[in-house]
Design an enzyme around this catalytic site. Structure first.
Site, PDB file in Angstrom:
ATOM      1  N   ASP A  74       0.841  -1.195   0.000  1.00 31.76           N
ATOM      2  CA  ASP A  74       0.000   0.000   0.000  1.00 31.76           C
ATOM      3  C   ASP A  74       0.878   1.247   0.000  1.00 31.76           C
ATOM      4  OD1 ASP A  74       0.735  -0.691   2.715  1.00 31.76           O
ATOM      5  OD2 ASP A  74      -0.636   0.863   3.409  1.00 31.76           O
ATOM      6  N   GLU A 137      -0.115  -1.020   5.715  1.00 34.05           N
ATOM      7  CA  GLU A 137       0.920  -0.557   6.642  1.00 34.05           C
ATOM      8  C   GLU A 137       0.805   0.924   6.940  1.00 34.05           C
ATOM      9  OE1 GLU A 137       4.918   1.093   7.766  1.00 34.05           O
ATOM     10  OE2 GLU A 137       3.659   1.538   6.028  1.00 34.05           O
TER      11      GLU A 137
END
Length: 371
Positions: A74, A137
């Site tokens: 991400d 994250e």
């Protein structure tokens, strides 16, 4: 099929995995297929619609625990500034690979994956390798938390986190404690404020106290802990007394500080008019610099840098905050080709020279582990 680190990195950058919302699943499936075709054993798991994590293994035949790499797919949003380069176009110019996530941290994932593939037979004959690839994250290690909860993690001997360090070995990072502070008042007409209790005023009083609050004593390596109020909101309309306000606090800590103690001290300072809730609680990470494996990595990295290497930490958090306790606290190094100054920046890029260095560096570390 991508066969080089650069080709794989460009494929990964082509996926929009901005978090929120994340949508890592398509990128994760592509990467899982690439790894499966390269001989890895694959385990995909979901932690929400369009969200997924991945564990990939090259099991070893020799005694001993495998070497593990971790990274997240991400990325943060693009920001308000206009990009000169297509954030998902993986353009190359002047020795730079541009794209959202190039430094933070899709280039690193490509580098350690290709390094493993090129040493597949050595890994299979040796102690093996594991890739722990997460989503979520950037918003507080949501993917890592889901990965830990979904199934037992494989045993590993050491962990490399590919976050951006310009290929400089980093032995730790600060912890993160994010708190939401909320005040409650009593609503009334804006023309009759004496009939209400203004929650914004209560928040302002609390902010006056918190501005000079110290989370604790400095750490020899991580220095002074920090506190920042990053967001505030309150009220519904201009002509009413607001009965609710809140502000969010970002505290960055070190191993010598306990988050529960910090929160209790802050709660006592702010008093009963402020209610605290925890949004993110991630401990600091610090490996022993004298550990034999850490020292070996320093020796591998030294030729890439002009000055003697010294113990270094970074202020940002990583998935290691959650993964290390779940993995029985193996030695850990943060090491990636990305430019630390480019993380979360407009026109983010990774230097092609660093990308090449990283693949060779990861390969040498794999060689050492399998000997």
């Amino acid at each position: 099929m991508a066969t080089t680190t650069l080709e794989l990195a460009r494929h990964l950058l082509g996926f929009n995995t901005i978090n929120p919302p994340g949508n890592e699943a398509d990128c994760m499936r592509f990467f899982a297929d690439w790894l499966r075709d390269s001989g890895f054993e694959i385990s995909l798991s979901s932690f929400g619609e369009g969200r997924s994590n991945l564990i990939a293994r090259l099991p070893g035949a020799a005694p001993g625990k495998p070497l593990a790499f971790t990274g997240h797919l991400d990325t943060v949003p693009l920001g308000n500034a206009r990009w000169r380069y297509d954030p998902f176009g993986s353009q190359i110019e002047n020795g730079r690979l541009y794209g959202r996530g190039s430094s933070d941290m899709k280039a690193a994932i490509a580098a350690f994956a290709v390094a493993c593939v090129r040493r597949r037979e050595e890994i299979l004959a040796g102690r093996g390798a594991v890739l722990l690839i997460t989503g979520g994250e950037e918003t507080g290690c949501d993917g890592a938390r889901a990965l830990i909860e979904s199934a037992p993690l494989p045993e590993i001997g050491a962990l490399i986190v590919g976050e951006p360090t310009a290929n400089y070995p980093v032995i730790g990072h600060k912890g993160a404690l994010w708190l939401r502070c909320e005040t409650r008042g009593k609503t009334a007409h804006g023309a009759m404020p004496e009939l209400g209790i203004n929650a914004i005023y209560l928040a302002a009083d609390a902010l006056g106290k918190i501005r000079h609050f110290s989370p604790g004593a400095p750490h020899p390596l991580m220095k002074q802990p920090t506190l920042n109020v990053g967001r505030i909101e309150g009220g519904l309309n201009i002509n009413s007394v607001p009965d609710r306000a809140r502000f969010d606090v970002d505290i960055r800590s070190a191993p010598n500080l306990q988050h529960a103690t910090i929160r209790q001290r802050l709660s006592s300072l702010l008093g009963e008019s402020v209610t605290l809730s925890t949004l993110v609680d991630l401990p600091a990470v610090l490996s022993e610099e004298r550990h034999a494996w850490i020292a070996q990595i320093y020796r591998r990295c030294q030729p890439l840098h002009d000055r003697p290497l010294e113990p270094r930490v970074v202020p940002y958090f990583t998935d290691a905050s959650l993964l290390l306790p779940a993995l029985d606290n193996p030695p850990c190094i943060i090491l990636g080709p990305g430019e630390p100054s480019m993380a979360h920046q407009t026109d983010e890029y990774c230097l092609l020279s660093r990308l090449d260095e990283a693949e060779r560096l990861y390969g040498a570390i794999i060689d050492d582990w399998m000997d």
